[in-house]
Design a protein around this motif. Structure first.
Motif, PDB file in Angstrom:
ATOM      1  N   LEU A 168      26.078  55.930 -38.364  1.00  0.00           N
ATOM      2  CA  LEU A 168      24.979  56.914 -38.424  1.00  0.00           C
ATOM      3  C   LEU A 168      24.077  56.725 -39.648  1.00  0.00           C
ATOM      4  CD1 LEU A 168      26.746  60.244 -37.325  1.00  0.00           C
ATOM      5  CD2 LEU A 168      25.030  58.953 -36.055  1.00  0.00           C
ATOM      6  N   ILE A 169      24.533  55.930 -40.613  1.00  0.00           N
ATOM      7  CA  ILE A 169      23.762  55.770 -41.847  1.00  0.00           C
ATOM      8  C   ILE A 169      22.545  54.859 -41.620  1.00  0.00           C
ATOM      9  CG2 ILE A 169      23.841  54.828 -44.211  1.00  0.00           C
ATOM     10  CD1 ILE A 169      26.765  55.813 -44.340  1.00  0.00           C
ATOM     11  N   THR A 170      21.396  55.339 -42.073  1.00  0.00           N
ATOM     12  CA  THR A 170      20.171  54.540 -41.996  1.00  0.00           C
ATOM     13  C   THR A 170      19.544  54.499 -43.395  1.00  0.00           C
ATOM     14  OG1 THR A 170      18.677  56.398 -41.635  1.00  0.00           O
ATOM     15  CG2 THR A 170      19.719  55.452 -39.665  1.00  0.00           C
ATOM     16  N   LYS A 171      18.377  53.899 -43.472  1.00  0.00           N
ATOM     17  CA  LYS A 171      17.688  53.836 -44.768  1.00  0.00           C
ATOM     18  C   LYS A 171      17.320  55.221 -45.285  1.00  0.00           C
ATOM     19  CE  LYS A 171      14.741  50.623 -43.715  1.00  0.00           C
ATOM     20  NZ  LYS A 171      13.721  49.732 -43.456  1.00  0.00           N
ATOM     21  N   ARG A 172      17.155  56.145 -44.341  1.00  0.00           N
ATOM     22  CA  ARG A 172      16.751  57.504 -44.744  1.00  0.00           C
ATOM     23  C   ARG A 172      17.922  58.371 -45.198  1.00  0.00           C
ATOM     24  NH1 ARG A 172      14.177  56.747 -40.114  1.00  0.00           N
ATOM     25  NH2 ARG A 172      15.688  58.054 -39.027  1.00  0.00           N
ATOM     26  N   THR A 173      19.155  57.953 -44.875  1.00  0.00           N
ATOM     27  CA  THR A 173      20.310  58.812 -45.181  1.00  0.00           C
ATOM     28  C   THR A 173      20.489  58.961 -46.687  1.00  0.00           C
ATOM     29  OG1 THR A 173      21.375  57.883 -43.235  1.00  0.00           O
ATOM     30  CG2 THR A 173      22.764  59.191 -44.728  1.00  0.00           C
ATOM     31  N   ARG A 174      20.530  60.203 -47.122  1.00  0.00           N
ATOM     32  CA  ARG A 174      20.650  60.422 -48.564  1.00  0.00           C
ATOM     33  C   ARG A 174      21.938  61.181 -48.907  1.00  0.00           C
ATOM     34  NH1 ARG A 174      17.553  59.204 -52.637  1.00  0.00           N
ATOM     35  NH2 ARG A 174      17.229  60.691 -54.341  1.00  0.00           N
ATOM     36  N   MET A 175      22.452  61.923 -47.906  1.00  0.00           N
ATOM     37  CA  MET A 175      23.613  62.756 -48.242  1.00  0.00           C
ATOM     38  C   MET A 175      24.467  62.986 -47.000  1.00  0.00           C
ATOM     39  SD  MET A 175      23.489  66.315 -50.387  1.00  0.00           S
ATOM     40  CE  MET A 175      23.355  67.652 -49.224  1.00  0.00           C
ATOM     41  N   ILE A 176      25.775  63.164 -47.230  1.00  0.00           N
ATOM     42  CA  ILE A 176      26.658  63.640 -46.166  1.00  0.00           C
ATOM     43  C   ILE A 176      27.349  64.897 -46.679  1.00  0.00           C
ATOM     44  CG2 ILE A 176      28.377  61.886 -46.887  1.00  0.00           C
ATOM     45  CD1 ILE A 176      29.521  62.390 -43.971  1.00  0.00           C
ATOM     46  N   VAL A 177      27.484  65.861 -45.789  1.00  0.00           N
ATOM     47  CA  VAL A 177      28.176  67.099 -46.164  1.00  0.00           C
ATOM     48  C   VAL A 177      29.581  67.059 -45.590  1.00  0.00           C
ATOM     49  CG1 VAL A 177      28.175  69.618 -45.992  1.00  0.00           C
ATOM     50  CG2 VAL A 177      26.003  68.376 -46.037  1.00  0.00           C
ATOM     51  N   ILE A 178      30.560  67.383 -46.410  1.00  0.00           N
ATOM     52  CA  ILE A 178      31.909  67.545 -45.867  1.00  0.00           C
ATOM     53  C   ILE A 178      32.488  68.850 -46.392  1.00  0.00           C
ATOM     54  CG2 ILE A 178      32.452  65.121 -45.442  1.00  0.00           C
ATOM     55  CD1 ILE A 178      33.941  65.117 -48.071  1.00  0.00           C
ATOM     56  N   ASN A 179      33.442  69.373 -45.660  1.00  0.00           N
ATOM     57  CA  ASN A 179      34.043  70.651 -46.030  1.00  0.00           C
ATOM     58  C   ASN A 179      35.508  70.622 -45.595  1.00  0.00           C
ATOM     59  OD1 ASN A 179      34.108  73.708 -44.191  1.00  0.00           O
ATOM     60  ND2 ASN A 179      34.606  73.516 -46.343  1.00  0.00           N
TER      61      ASN A 179
END
Ligand SMILES: Cc1ncc(COP(=O)(O)O)c(C=O)c1O
Length: 398
Positions: A168-179
């Motif tokens: 799912l990661i692309t050049k635009r990906t800046r953050m992932i949220v996990i909980n």
């Protein structure tokens, strides 16, 4: 006359910033409104501890008021509070977090909001699990970030699949949220998954917003692995006193991140909150350092665990429902029999009408929550038994 004033209010049209219309009010509002008009309803929809804050913490806050803690504090928090948080991570998790990497916030909500606002802007994407706690998506919209959902599946124990994340990661990906432990599923993350997410974040140079307010509610020997230990340069960790010490109304939490990010978060925090309430901060020192508050946490964990087992047993024995066995938090994500042919929302409404019990439709947390309802066991044993008996009766009559 007050009546005239009221008429004027009603007629006037208010022009609001478009930004505010981006925020979606909770979809489950209607369910709660319906429940509030009914009698003899038991709510298993609550997302907060039913315990009171331990006495030792309450006493210290009262004393702090008497001692004159009624003034502004430094924006980032009273130095001793930041030191106590640092000490807690050192002692509890054997991980070094300098005070300068900590900001004291008005709960994990604020910590999360500050992270979104400081790290994301238009053109950036954030990856958010589905299902997930509701505030992340709304925070992303306010930050004008693109939202990519990563599905969590029961067959994976509701863990993030690292391969799927990479895809799912692309050049635009800046953050992932996990909980984790997770709201709404109650899932915890294995050390391997935590490490895998940490490695991916480092390799692809993305941030992790790791929301960990349920870290002390773990069962069956499960352990918590704070993300800050595995990807310190990429992680903004949000944490809170709300759940651990049953302090939801105090509005007390914190974020841990690299110093430069904390500095930027402080800038925004300084103009919105200024500082977290002074005497509330003083109580945080006792919460973290006094053995009596930890004893209270231990008792709460024990009680939650007994309730968790109770609800799971009911769910296993009753028709048309089953449950993912959670190892953390105080929620059970219960599966609805597909043969009932009811959506999560229909099922929650039906249960309210038929049994007088409120549960939250899984879809309130994202599309992937379809087929599930969230049951909170942060309520007394007697009420839980009553609610589960009612659900069983309703389902037996189908
Ligand atoms: C996963 C999660 N994060 C954050 C929060 C907000 O907690 P706080 O009271 O610390 O703002 C909650 C509250 O329900 C939650 O479940």
């Amino acid at each position: 006359m007050p009546g005239v004033m009221l008429m004027r209010y009603r007629k006037r049209k208010y022009f609001l910033a478009g930004r505010i219309n981006l925020i979606q009010r909770s979809k489950i509002r209607e369910l709660f409104e319906k429940a509030s008009k009914m009698e003899n309803v038991i709510s298993l929809g609550i997302g907060e501890p039913d315990f009171n804050t331990p006495d030792v913490i309450v006493e210290v806050a009262k004393k702090a008021l008497d001692e004159g803690y009624t003034h502004y504090t430094p924006n980032a928090g009273i130095p001793e509070v930041r030191e106590a948080i640092s000490e807690y991570y050192r002692e509890f998790y054997k991980t070094d977090v300098p005070s300068n990497n900590i900001i004291v916030t008005a709960g994990a909500y604020e910590a999360t909001y500050l992270a979104f606002e400081s790290l994301l802007e238009k053109g950036d994407d954030v990856i958010i699990p589905d299902p997930a706690f509701v505030s992340y998506v709304e925070d992303a919209k306010i930050a004008e970030a693109g939202i990519i959902r990563i599905p969590l599946r029961e067959e994976n124990g509701f863990q993030i699949d690292p391969d799927e994340l990479v895809d799912l990661i692309t050049k635009r990906t800046r953050m992932i949220v996990i909980n984790y432990p997770n709201n709404p599923t109650g899932a915890v993350l294995s050390k391997e998954t935590v490490k895998a997410i940490a490695d991916i974040a480092e390799d692809y140079n993305i941030y992790i917003l790791s929301d960990e307010p349920y870290e002390h509610f773990l069962y069956d020997g499960a352990r918590h692995y704070p993300m800050i230990k595995y990807a310190p340069d990429n992680t903004v960790l949000a944490n809170s006193f709300s759940k651990t010490f049953a302090m939801t109304g105090w509005r007390l939490g914190f974020a841990i991140a690299p110093e430069q990010i904390i500095k930027d978060m402080i800038k925004l925090h300084a103009y919105v909150i200024g500082n977290v309430t002074s005497f509330v901060q003083v109580a945080a020192i006792t919460a973290l350092r006094d053995e009596r508050s930890w004893e209270a946490v231990h008792q709460m964990r024990k009680t939650y665990n007994e309730r968790r087992k109770l609800v799971l047993k009911y769910l296993k024995d009753m028709p048309h429902m089953d449950a993912f066995e959670p190892k953390g938090a105080f929620y059970i994500f219960a599966r609805i029999d597909p043969e009932l042919d009811m959506s999560s929302e229909d099922f929650a409404n039906w249960l309210l009408e038929k049994a007088g019990v409120v549960v939250i439709p899984g879809t309130a947390f994202g599309k992937a929550g379809e087929g599930y309802v969230r049951i909170s066991y942060a309520t007394s044993r007697e009420r839980l038994i009553d609610a589960m008996e009612r659900i069983r009766r309703a389902l037996s009559e189908i």
